[in-house]
Design a protein around this motif. Sequence first.
Motif, PDB file in Angstrom:
ATOM      1  N   TYR A 154       0.822  -1.195   0.000  1.00 45.80           N
ATOM      2  CA  TYR A 154       0.000   0.000   0.000  1.00 45.80           C
ATOM      3  C   TYR A 154       0.863   1.255   0.000  1.00 45.80           C
ATOM      4  CZ  TYR A 154      -2.795   3.802   1.892  1.00 45.80           C
ATOM      5  OH  TYR A 154      -3.387   5.020   2.092  1.00 45.80           O
ATOM      6  N   SER A 182      -9.265  10.081 -11.083  1.00 47.18           N
ATOM      7  CA  SER A 182      -9.175   8.633 -11.226  1.00 47.18           C
ATOM      8  C   SER A 182      -8.146   8.051 -10.260  1.00 47.18           C
ATOM      9  CB  SER A 182      -8.817   8.311 -12.673  1.00 47.18           C
ATOM     10  OG  SER A 182      -8.338   7.022 -12.790  1.00 47.18           O
ATOM     11  N   HIS A 186      -9.413   8.186  -6.851  1.00 48.53           N
ATOM     12  CA  HIS A 186     -10.394   7.117  -6.651  1.00 48.53           C
ATOM     13  C   HIS A 186      -9.695   5.830  -6.261  1.00 48.53           C
ATOM     14  CE1 HIS A 186     -14.108   4.797  -7.559  1.00 48.53           C
ATOM     15  NE2 HIS A 186     -13.240   3.868  -7.907  1.00 48.53           N
ATOM     16  N   GLN A 187      -8.635   5.561  -6.950  1.00 50.09           N
ATOM     17  CA  GLN A 187      -7.887   4.348  -6.631  1.00 50.09           C
ATOM     18  C   GLN A 187      -7.299   4.421  -5.240  1.00 50.09           C
ATOM     19  OE1 GLN A 187      -5.182   3.449 -10.140  1.00 50.09           O
ATOM     20  NE2 GLN A 187      -6.028   1.509  -9.486  1.00 50.09           N
ATOM     21  N   LYS A 229      -8.399   6.028  -2.875  1.00 48.70           N
ATOM     22  CA  LYS A 229      -9.498   5.905  -1.922  1.00 48.70           C
ATOM     23  C   LYS A 229      -9.774   4.433  -1.628  1.00 48.70           C
ATOM     24  CE  LYS A 229     -14.446   6.756  -1.436  1.00 48.70           C
ATOM     25  NZ  LYS A 229     -15.657   7.325  -2.011  1.00 48.70           N
ATOM     26  N   GLY A 230      -9.840   3.663  -2.689  1.00 52.07           N
ATOM     27  CA  GLY A 230     -10.128   2.246  -2.520  1.00 52.07           C
ATOM     28  C   GLY A 230      -9.074   1.536  -1.692  1.00 52.07           C
ATOM     29  N   SER A 231      -7.826   1.782  -2.029  1.00 51.44           N
ATOM     30  CA  SER A 231      -6.792   1.063  -1.293  1.00 51.44           C
ATOM     31  C   SER A 231      -6.651   1.559   0.132  1.00 51.44           C
ATOM     32  CB  SER A 231      -5.454   1.132  -2.035  1.00 51.44           C
ATOM     33  OG  SER A 231      -5.129   2.456  -2.355  1.00 51.44           O
ATOM     34  N   ALA A 244      -8.974   2.763   1.964  1.00 49.99           N
ATOM     35  CA  ALA A 244     -10.107   2.245   2.725  1.00 49.99           C
ATOM     36  C   ALA A 244      -9.885   0.777   3.061  1.00 49.99           C
ATOM     37  CB  ALA A 244     -11.390   2.410   1.920  1.00 49.99           C
ATOM     38  N   SER A 245      -9.332   0.056   2.108  1.00 47.49           N
ATOM     39  CA  SER A 245      -9.134  -1.366   2.352  1.00 47.49           C
ATOM     40  C   SER A 245      -8.120  -1.657   3.437  1.00 47.49           C
ATOM     41  CB  SER A 245      -8.690  -2.058   1.060  1.00 47.49           C
ATOM     42  OG  SER A 245      -9.651  -1.903   0.059  1.00 47.49           O
ATOM     43  N   VAL A 246      -7.101  -0.842   3.548  1.00 42.77           N
ATOM     44  CA  VAL A 246      -6.110  -1.108   4.595  1.00 42.77           C
ATOM     45  C   VAL A 246      -6.489  -0.460   5.908  1.00 42.77           C
ATOM     46  CG1 VAL A 246      -4.257  -1.309   2.902  1.00 42.77           C
ATOM     47  CG2 VAL A 246      -4.593   0.846   4.086  1.00 42.77           C
ATOM     48  N   ASP A 251      -5.828  -2.625  -8.585  1.00 37.10           N
ATOM     49  CA  ASP A 251      -5.043  -2.187  -7.444  1.00 37.10           C
ATOM     50  C   ASP A 251      -4.452  -3.400  -6.733  1.00 37.10           C
ATOM     51  OD1 ASP A 251      -5.605  -0.963  -4.174  1.00 37.10           O
ATOM     52  OD2 ASP A 251      -4.108  -0.202  -5.585  1.00 37.10           O
ATOM     53  N   THR A 258      -2.946  -3.750  -3.922  1.00 37.70           N
ATOM     54  CA  THR A 258      -3.248  -3.845  -2.493  1.00 37.70           C
ATOM     55  C   THR A 258      -4.626  -4.461  -2.279  1.00 37.70           C
ATOM     56  OG1 THR A 258      -2.008  -1.798  -2.183  1.00 37.70           O
ATOM     57  CG2 THR A 258      -3.366  -2.532  -0.337  1.00 37.70           C
ATOM     58  N   CYS A 259      -5.582  -3.914  -2.980  1.00 34.87           N
ATOM     59  CA  CYS A 259      -6.946  -4.433  -2.841  1.00 34.87           C
ATOM     60  C   CYS A 259      -7.015  -5.879  -3.273  1.00 34.87           C
ATOM     61  CB  CYS A 259      -7.924  -3.624  -3.686  1.00 34.87           C
ATOM     62  SG  CYS A 259      -8.182  -1.963  -3.080  1.00 34.87           S
ATOM     63  N   ILE A 308      -5.667  -8.138  -0.643  1.00 33.58           N
ATOM     64  CA  ILE A 308      -6.576  -8.254   0.493  1.00 33.58           C
ATOM     65  C   ILE A 308      -7.779  -9.117   0.131  1.00 33.58           C
ATOM     66  CG2 ILE A 308      -8.103  -6.985   2.047  1.00 33.58           C
ATOM     67  CD1 ILE A 308      -6.204  -4.622   1.838  1.00 33.58           C
ATOM     68  N   HIS A 361     -13.483   0.354 -11.591  1.00 34.99           N
ATOM     69  CA  HIS A 361     -12.500   1.267 -12.144  1.00 34.99           C
ATOM     70  C   HIS A 361     -11.234   0.557 -12.571  1.00 34.99           C
ATOM     71  CE1 HIS A 361     -13.131   5.572 -11.836  1.00 34.99           C
ATOM     72  NE2 HIS A 361     -11.843   5.698 -12.042  1.00 34.99           N
ATOM     73  N   SER A 364     -16.427  -1.328  -5.833  1.00 41.00           N
ATOM     74  CA  SER A 364     -15.867  -0.012  -6.078  1.00 41.00           C
ATOM     75  C   SER A 364     -15.812   0.784  -4.791  1.00 41.00           C
ATOM     76  CB  SER A 364     -16.724   0.724  -7.105  1.00 41.00           C
ATOM     77  OG  SER A 364     -16.231   2.024  -7.301  1.00 41.00           O
ATOM     78  N   ALA A 365     -14.930   1.726  -4.777  1.00 40.32           N
ATOM     79  CA  ALA A 365     -14.884   2.617  -3.635  1.00 40.32           C
ATOM     80  C   ALA A 365     -16.010   3.635  -3.775  1.00 40.32           C
ATOM     81  CB  ALA A 365     -13.538   3.337  -3.576  1.00 40.32           C
ATOM     82  N   LYS A 406     -16.151  -0.635  -1.515  1.00 41.25           N
ATOM     83  CA  LYS A 406     -14.868  -0.819  -0.859  1.00 41.25           C
ATOM     84  C   LYS A 406     -14.808   0.140   0.316  1.00 41.25           C
ATOM     85  CE  LYS A 406     -11.977  -2.140  -4.774  1.00 41.25           C
ATOM     86  NZ  LYS A 406     -10.886  -1.701  -5.640  1.00 41.25           N
ATOM     87  N   PRO A 407     -14.213  -0.221   1.356  1.00 35.52           N
ATOM     88  CA  PRO A 407     -13.479  -1.467   1.582  1.00 35.52           C
ATOM     89  C   PRO A 407     -14.433  -2.639   1.778  1.00 35.52           C
ATOM     90  CG  PRO A 407     -13.554  -0.180   3.603  1.00 35.52           C
ATOM     91  CD  PRO A 407     -14.193   0.640   2.548  1.00 35.52           C
ATOM     92  N   VAL A 408     -14.102  -3.711   1.121  1.00 36.34           N
ATOM     93  CA  VAL A 408     -14.982  -4.861   1.179  1.00 36.34           C
ATOM     94  C   VAL A 408     -14.747  -5.636   2.468  1.00 36.34           C
ATOM     95  CG1 VAL A 408     -15.608  -7.002   0.029  1.00 36.34           C
ATOM     96  CG2 VAL A 408     -14.939  -5.019  -1.321  1.00 36.34           C
TER      97      VAL A 408
END
Lengths: 146, 679
Positions: free
Chosen positions: A49, A76, A79-80, A82-84, A86-88, B41, B43-44, B47, B87, B112-113, B134-136
């Motif tokens: 991450y 964009s 956005h990415q 954000k996703g990562s 949030a996931s960590v 991604d 990282t995602c 996970i 995305h 998606s986030a 996300k986060p899932v």
Amino acid sequence: MESKHVHEQIAAMRQSFFNEEVLNKNFSQLEQLEGKDNPNFVEEVFTMYLRDSIAFLETIEEAMKTIPIDSIKVDSILHQLKGSSASVGANKVLKEVNKTRQVLGKGNLERTKASILELRKEYDSFKAKLEPYFQLKQANSMAQEK
Amino acid sequence: MNVSSVKGSMSISSSTSTWKAGDTISDQFPAGLRVLVVDDDPTCLMILEKMLIACLYKVTKCNRAETALSKLRENKNGYDIVLSDVHMPDMDGFKLLEHIGLEMDLPVIMMSADDGKQVVMKGVTHGACDYLIKPVRIEALKNIWQHVVRKRKNEWKEFEQSGSVEEGDRQPKQSDDADYSSSANEGNWKGSKKRKDEEEETDERDDTSTLKKPRVVWSVELHQQFVAAVNQLGIDKAVPKKILELMNVPGLTRENVASHLQKYRLYLRRLSGVSQHQSNLSTIISAQDPTFGSLSSLSGLDLQTLAATGQLPAQSLARLQAAGLGRATAKSGIPITLVDQRNIFSFENPKLRFGEGQQQHMTNKQQVNLLHGIPTTMEPKQLVSLRHAAQSIGNMNMQVPPHGAQNSQNNPLLMQMGQQQQQSRGQILVDSTINHAPRLSSSMGQPILSNGIATNVSSRNGIPENIRAPGYSQTPSMLNFPVNHASELPGNSFALGSTPGVSILTSKGAFQEDVNSEIKGSGGLMPSYDVFNDLNQHKPQSWELQNVGMAFDTSQHSNSLQGNLDLTQSALGQQGFSSGQMNGHNRSAAVANKAMFSTGDVKELGSAQNVNQHLNNLLVDNTIRVKSERVCDTSPANIFPDHFGQDDLMSALLKQQESVASSENEFDFDGYSMNNIPV
């Protein structure tokens, strides 16, 4: 003893992250995924991450320098990120990302730039906090193995 | 049934999936669910993979959509469900979703986030089973198996609906299914069984249908009526009850209509999604007006039946459908083009089919034609809306060529598989189909058929895969499965044009399956939405018997089908494959019927058994199908007769078509397929 001390230290560090909301519950989820088979799972994820997000941030910063700014691209990437994040469970970073996206969406360039700076700061702070934590953990587990 | 046992072993063993090993796995369901996760991604992705493994799923990860698609294509039955990010840099997640839906008909969950309403809605309209933000959380992933089961169940349902499989008939199947299910998906089985039970209880139809009445096969005519009713009410206001009243078809239950409507709606949605692609096709389709005219009356259903019945159907169906579609939309002008195309097809198809490379071209053509000819499920009125779809389909067909790569692949495969045999078959079929022209109005169909047939023949082997092509070109697949190549797909035309071919590739050698699969595919295309689903749903168990019965019964009502059947039979007979083919047809018919026609077509196919099988195969599940197909690998010729499970179907079919003989083979698949419904 020593390991116990280190254990406590690690636990304290971890707790502080939650208290300060640097990390959120998603981090705990990751921890749950860790097991005997992959004891360093969380650390691996974080390493990935941190590596990817710094790349994202740098790309964003570069994009912000171009004229005209490619806001779609920036969004964009945000956005990415954000996703990562949030996931960590990188809570504060995530918040900054969201803020930046919002400002960018409104079209306010100056504000966006300022927001990106904030985001960067938050990221650096995050990294600075988590890295020693993992190092400590790593050292501790190695010590325990001994 | 011996079929079951055979199938069980075959199917389960064949392929792919973890479910095969099934018997043991079933207890652990949903453990072992084969998930393909796509996210750019890392990282995602990491996970997610970890989470999925923690859920005891079998995970494959990709960081690019293209990679994911190719993985899916090369191993159609290898996955149960797909998780995809929205995305992604190389391909939009929704586009991937469309592709998967069309080509493989697997449940897809978007992630998606973004949690904006628009995005989520987009997921819905594109056919995503679910949308995760996300986060899932791992909890969300723990339940994704429900989508797999649901889909299977729906397929079964269709199956059942189409035939009176319910209980009595089903029993043998059930046992077969049981065999499969145990191995494969407990979940599925439970679902389907439960469903069955429920249906039995609640569905008044069951009572009646179990008797002589085969399950409700959505024949072209029936479908037309359905579409007419829906149009009259307005797509938004169309409720099953009212539709049922308007249709005024004795023996049809509200449940039948409801499930058919559901599929139909999905289908429309999909069409609108792909309509862009298909614009080309649609034009072509519309051109075919004249041809369609006759066809249109047939409406997809007829076509399907036709397709189902025989080789023709697949192609013609496709055409008809296409035509139907085209007509509705364009009616004007294009008809001519379509016609021409058809003609072209007639000759070319056979040739093209075999010619791999050419096929691609043909496929396009075929596709187009198929669409035309195949009013298929799309009723004229609907066509307008469908037009869009048609266009998309057209695109699809057109696209097929691009996918064509697949097709071409298919073709070669197909060719390889049964080349010789198939070809001859295809030829025969072609000829026969042409003769049958009356059926579908078939001129359109024929060319298609021939193509389809030809292709099918060859592709038979490969067909198994066709089945995958969900819905799309029923026609082509129906007949020819082998033709997975794009050309065949036309029937499927809607959807996938391209993918159909892919499916064919499976070329297992089990023509029958292929045929079935194709049929399914093609048949299914139309419906791409519902019909197909229905067919699929009804699956195997009910299919076999039902399809068979239906197929035979329908023969009466769908001339085309009969014609096709004859063709298939004769054609098949010649080869030895014929039986298989018949099966295939039957299957395809069955499938088609299910999928597209579901109603009459299957019957016609005499080989209905086969069709059933196919249908079963098709319907059951792409994965399943493939499996079944695999099973059939044994030997093209042999496959057919040996199909397990098909006993029921076969007998039913045999009644009608003694000549069909081969239908048995098809059953093998069917038997398999039905059971396959693994998770």
